[in-house]
Design a protein around this motif. Sequence first.
Motif, PDB file in Angstrom:
ATOM      1  N   ALA A  39      -8.877  -6.260   5.194  1.00 41.44           N
ATOM      2  CA  ALA A  39      -7.982  -5.371   4.464  1.00 41.44           C
ATOM      3  C   ALA A  39      -8.394  -3.921   4.659  1.00 41.44           C
ATOM      4  O   ALA A  39      -9.539  -3.615   4.976  1.00 41.44           O
ATOM      5  CB  ALA A  39      -8.020  -5.721   2.980  1.00 41.44           C
ATOM      6  N   THR A  40      -7.445  -3.026   4.470  1.00 38.02           N
ATOM      7  CA  THR A  40      -7.728  -1.597   4.505  1.00 38.02           C
ATOM      8  C   THR A  40      -8.225  -1.162   3.135  1.00 38.02           C
ATOM      9  O   THR A  40      -8.081  -1.895   2.154  1.00 38.02           O
ATOM     10  CB  THR A  40      -6.459  -0.806   4.859  1.00 38.02           C
ATOM     11  OG1 THR A  40      -5.446  -1.142   3.925  1.00 38.02           O
ATOM     12  CG2 THR A  40      -5.980  -1.111   6.246  1.00 38.02           C
ATOM     13  N   PRO A  41      -8.809   0.030   3.041  1.00 39.11           N
ATOM     14  CA  PRO A  41      -9.326   0.485   1.755  1.00 39.11           C
ATOM     15  C   PRO A  41      -8.225   0.563   0.689  1.00 39.11           C
ATOM     16  O   PRO A  41      -7.112   0.996   0.965  1.00 39.11           O
ATOM     17  CB  PRO A  41      -9.854   1.885   2.065  1.00 39.11           C
ATOM     18  CG  PRO A  41     -10.070   1.922   3.530  1.00 39.11           C
ATOM     19  CD  PRO A  41      -9.069   0.981   4.115  1.00 39.11           C
ATOM     20  N   THR A  42      -8.563   0.131  -0.504  1.00 39.84           N
ATOM     21  CA  THR A  42      -7.629   0.218  -1.631  1.00 39.84           C
ATOM     22  C   THR A  42      -7.997   1.380  -2.542  1.00 39.84           C
ATOM     23  O   THR A  42      -7.294   1.661  -3.506  1.00 39.84           O
ATOM     24  CB  THR A  42      -7.625  -1.087  -2.443  1.00 39.84           C
ATOM     25  OG1 THR A  42      -8.964  -1.356  -2.876  1.00 39.84           O
ATOM     26  CG2 THR A  42      -7.109  -2.251  -1.608  1.00 39.84           C
ATOM     27  N   SER A  80      -5.017   2.782   9.145  1.00 39.97           N
ATOM     28  CA  SER A  80      -5.594   1.450   8.987  1.00 39.97           C
ATOM     29  C   SER A  80      -5.777   0.866  10.374  1.00 39.97           C
ATOM     30  O   SER A  80      -4.954   1.086  11.263  1.00 39.97           O
ATOM     31  CB  SER A  80      -4.624   0.569   8.191  1.00 39.97           C
ATOM     32  OG  SER A  80      -4.966  -0.791   8.346  1.00 39.97           O
ATOM     33  N   THR A  81      -6.837   0.099  10.572  1.00 36.00           N
ATOM     34  CA  THR A  81      -7.026  -0.570  11.864  1.00 36.00           C
ATOM     35  C   THR A  81      -6.773  -2.074  11.739  1.00 36.00           C
ATOM     36  O   THR A  81      -7.359  -2.878  12.454  1.00 36.00           O
ATOM     37  CB  THR A  81      -8.431  -0.296  12.437  1.00 36.00           C
ATOM     38  OG1 THR A  81      -9.410  -0.717  11.491  1.00 36.00           O
ATOM     39  CG2 THR A  81      -8.607   1.162  12.780  1.00 36.00           C
ATOM     40  N   ILE A  82      -5.870  -2.422  10.849  1.00 33.81           N
ATOM     41  CA  ILE A  82      -5.401  -3.798  10.762  1.00 33.81           C
ATOM     42  C   ILE A  82      -4.139  -3.884  11.616  1.00 33.81           C
ATOM     43  O   ILE A  82      -3.149  -3.212  11.332  1.00 33.81           O
ATOM     44  CB  ILE A  82      -5.108  -4.222   9.307  1.00 33.81           C
ATOM     45  CG1 ILE A  82      -6.361  -4.067   8.440  1.00 33.81           C
ATOM     46  CG2 ILE A  82      -4.574  -5.649   9.268  1.00 33.81           C
ATOM     47  CD1 ILE A  82      -7.560  -4.868   8.901  1.00 33.81           C
ATOM     48  N   ALA A 137     -11.327   8.811   3.183  1.00 38.24           N
ATOM     49  CA  ALA A 137     -10.005   8.251   3.479  1.00 38.24           C
ATOM     50  C   ALA A 137      -9.697   7.146   2.495  1.00 38.24           C
ATOM     51  O   ALA A 137     -10.591   6.519   1.925  1.00 38.24           O
ATOM     52  CB  ALA A 137      -9.964   7.709   4.907  1.00 38.24           C
ATOM     53  N   GLY A 138      -8.420   6.909   2.306  1.00 38.92           N
ATOM     54  CA  GLY A 138      -7.994   5.851   1.401  1.00 38.92           C
ATOM     55  C   GLY A 138      -6.503   5.643   1.463  1.00 38.92           C
ATOM     56  O   GLY A 138      -5.850   6.124   2.396  1.00 38.92           O
ATOM     57  N   PRO A 139      -5.956   4.945   0.495  1.00 39.02           N
ATOM     58  CA  PRO A 139      -4.519   4.670   0.497  1.00 39.02           C
ATOM     59  C   PRO A 139      -3.721   5.972   0.542  1.00 39.02           C
ATOM     60  O   PRO A 139      -4.157   6.990  -0.007  1.00 39.02           O
ATOM     61  CB  PRO A 139      -4.275   3.941  -0.826  1.00 39.02           C
ATOM     62  CG  PRO A 139      -5.615   3.578  -1.347  1.00 39.02           C
ATOM     63  CD  PRO A 139      -6.622   4.463  -0.693  1.00 39.02           C
TER      64      PRO A 139
END
Length: 141
Positions: A39-42, A80-82, A137-139
């Motif tokens: 998951a990406t950062p929340t 995001s790197t997803i 970095a974040g949402p």
Amino acid sequence: MPSRSSASRRTVLRGAAAAPVAGLGLAACAAPDGSPAAATPTAPVDLGKESEVAKGGAKLYRDHNVVVSRDEDGTLKAYSTICTHAGCPINKLQGTTLICPCHGSEFDAVTGKVVQAPATEPLAALAVKTANGRIVAGPAD
């Protein structure tokens, strides 16, 4: 008596031969190590020193599933790197090109856009800023 169609021996054998191949296709959509999709950062995360990302370059932060790039005027961008194709975490950066290990999708780390299929959707943009000489970095806001 009503006629019923029955599967021929050939049809049954074709189905049996295709089952393992279908299973391989499904397994390819998991992360390379078989773990669930990352998951990406929340919430905002401190990625490191601002100086780690050079002008015209990019840095991959695998532990947080984030890539940060800096254009020539010094503006930072984060994505995001997803992978948007199958949810695999991207773990390879060549120059400013991100390469997904699952199916070979490639993305531009500066714009987030797809540069090679099978992915068709760009990477999700993240909010990025500097605070006290660090990249955070974040949402997206």
